[in-house]
Design a protein around this motif. Structure first.
Motif, short mmCIF file in Angstrom:
data_model
loop_
_atom_site.label_atom_id
_atom_site.label_comp_id
_atom_site.label_asym_id
_atom_site.label_seq_id
_atom_site.Cartn_x
_atom_site.Cartn_y
_atom_site.Cartn_z
N ARG A 43 7.38 -55.85 4.43
CA ARG A 43 6.57 -56.26 5.59
C ARG A 43 6.14 -56.71 6.29
N ASP A 44 7.33 -57.46 7.16
CA ASP A 44 7.70 -58.36 8.72
C ASP A 44 7.26 -56.65 9.76
N THR A 45 8.59 -56.02 9.14
CA THR A 45 8.40 -55.05 9.97
C THR A 45 7.72 -54.38 10.54
N ALA A 46 6.98 -54.25 8.85
CA ALA A 46 5.51 -53.42 9.44
C ALA A 46 4.35 -53.63 10.24
N ASP A 47 4.44 -54.61 9.38
CA ASP A 47 3.49 -55.79 10.39
C ASP A 47 3.74 -57.04 11.83
N GLU A 96 -8.36 -47.41 -6.58
CA GLU A 96 -8.80 -45.85 -6.18
C GLU A 96 -8.55 -45.76 -5.58
N ALA A 97 -6.97 -45.64 -4.80
CA ALA A 97 -5.92 -44.56 -4.15
C ALA A 97 -4.66 -44.96 -4.33
N GLU A 98 -3.53 -44.43 -3.66
CA GLU A 98 -2.17 -45.18 -3.92
C GLU A 98 -2.08 -46.44 -3.03
N PRO A 99 -1.62 -47.73 -3.96
CA PRO A 99 -1.61 -48.41 -3.53
C PRO A 99 -0.93 -48.96 -1.70
N PRO A 100 -1.08 -50.02 -1.47
CA PRO A 100 -0.83 -50.18 0.23
C PRO A 100 1.02 -50.56 -0.45
N SER A 101 1.55 -49.35 0.71
CA SER A 101 2.59 -49.81 1.73
C SER A 101 2.77 -51.34 1.99
N GLU A 104 15.36 -61.33 -5.37
CA GLU A 104 16.05 -60.04 -4.46
C GLU A 104 14.66 -58.73 -4.11
N TYR A 105 14.58 -58.62 -4.56
CA TYR A 105 13.04 -57.38 -4.91
C TYR A 105 11.68 -58.36 -4.12
N VAL A 106 11.48 -59.29 -3.90
CA VAL A 106 10.93 -59.97 -3.35
C VAL A 106 10.85 -59.84 -1.86
N GLN A 107 12.14 -60.19 -1.70
CA GLN A 107 12.90 -60.27 -0.42
C GLN A 107 12.68 -59.38 0.06
N THR A 108 12.96 -57.46 -0.40
CA THR A 108 13.10 -56.49 0.16
C THR A 108 11.36 -55.78 0.87
N LEU A 109 10.34 -56.73 -0.31
CA LEU A 109 9.32 -56.46 0.07
C LEU A 109 8.73 -57.12 1.05
N GLU A 110 9.70 -58.30 1.76
CA GLU A 110 9.12 -59.50 2.28
C GLU A 110 9.95 -58.71 3.40
N GLU A 111 10.73 -58.15 3.84
CA GLU A 111 11.16 -57.55 5.51
C GLU A 111 10.67 -56.45 5.44
#
Length: 331
Positions: free
Chosen positions: A254-258, A317-322, A245-252
């Motif tokens: 990511r796809d919106t941002a991409d 070296e910075a905040e993890p990328p969104s 479920e967590y991976v699916q949230t990240l996918e959604e």
């Protein structure tokens, strides 16, 4: 002190460096330099004096047998050279080692002194960080520099990061102050599957390096290894509903941002890479794909998804990328 075994004469050399430790999530960066060294049969010609930079209680030497004779290998940083033929020959100086325990300024001065002596035109430092990115999508790779002119001419991000840094950041700043063009390439590794190796992130770094220095890199079995790695993580995630479920949230996310990246420069880069790989004069051909044996062990499982946004990991070296964004970790 650098121990020289013969300084070669090089053609338009670029220095590519990676260091195990804080800046090497999933061993992606050190794995990329090791791949270059292996595929092009690099010749080690120099090493830094281990006593000057390493705490041997942190990075211990190893004992091995050579025809019955016990020998010791000390942790250090080694330099090798690979010669690349083709229509436009170019040499690479590979720097591969461990983040030093002490005397970082002297360490960087030695590396830079060597780059100047060899006539290096640019230094490219590879790094990897943990981030909120799904393993099922392309690995985000950010290219950053401290040089405003270089950022403009090479379509890179000019770093604005402030905060704790590792040897990647220190070496890049040393290059900038010395007038040596320097770029850092950062791959984002999913924080919920941080165990090394991560061949998918290694492959992404090498693809970005190809674009940066306009050079075809033989990938050998790495694409098949990356596919096997993703398949193994897919299977592990499917066994845990919370992780799935967590991976699916990240996918959604990511796809919106991409969505804006589905055209323009992203497609152009992929097409240029395709043409480069079709050109037999561009460099050595890749080996046949392997059987995916790189994914040796998935028994370690996955890290459980966080119930809150995780604190930045030391590799970053910075905040993890969104998700879906090529964030700009400082080099």
């Amino acid at each position: 002190m650098i121990e020289l075994e013969g300084v070669p004469e090089l053609i338009d050399p670029v220095m590519v460096a990676a260091f195990e430790g804080w800046n090497d999530a999933g061993d992606a960066a050190s794995g990329a330099v090791a791949h270059l060294d292996r595929e092009w049969k690099g010749e080690v010609f120099a090493a830094l004096d281990a006593e000057d930079y390493y705490d041997f209680q942190v990075n211990r030497p190893t004992v091995w047998l050579d025809n019955g004779v016990r020998k010791i290998t000390w942790p250090t940083t080694r330099l090798s050279v690979v010669r690349i033929g083709g229509a436009k020959p170019r040499d690479l100086v590979l720097v591969r080692g461990i983040e030093p325990s002490m005397r970082w300024r002297s360490f960087c001065e030695e590396i830079l002194g060597f780059a100047v002596e060899l006539g290096v035109e640019m230094v490219v430092i590879l790094g990897a960080l943990l981030g909120d990115t799904p393993h099922t999508r392309p690995v985000p790779v950010s290219g950053v520099t401290s040089d405003a002119d270089l950022a403009r001419t090479m379509d890179l991000e000019e770093t604005k990061y402030e905060g704790p840094t590792g040897i990647v950041g220190v070496l890049q700043e040393a290059c900038t102050h010395a007038g040596m063009p320097a770029v850092s390439l950062w791959a984002a590794v999913p924080h919920y599957v941080s165990q090394p190796p991560n061949p998918k992130a290694t492959l992404a770094l090498l693809n970005r390096l190809e674009d940066l220095i306009d050079l075809r890199i033989p990938l050998g079995e790495l694409p098949e290894d990356a596919r096997a790695w993703q398949l193994g993580v897919d299977q592990l995630a499917a066994e845990d509903s919370e992780v799935a479920e967590y991976v699916q949230t990240l996918e959604e996310a990511r796809d919106t941002a991409d969505l804006p990246e589905a055209s323009g420069d992203a497609i152009a880069r992929e097409f240029e890479r395709y043409l480069r790989r079709r050109d037999p004069s561009a460099g050595p051909a890749s080996a046949e794909p392997g059987d995916g044996s790189y994914l040796r062990d998935t028994s370690g499982g996955l890290n459980r998804p966080p119930r809150r946004k995780p604190d930045p990991e030391p590799e970053a070296e910075a905040e993890p990328p969104s998700p879906g964004e090529d964030d700009t970790p400082e080099a």
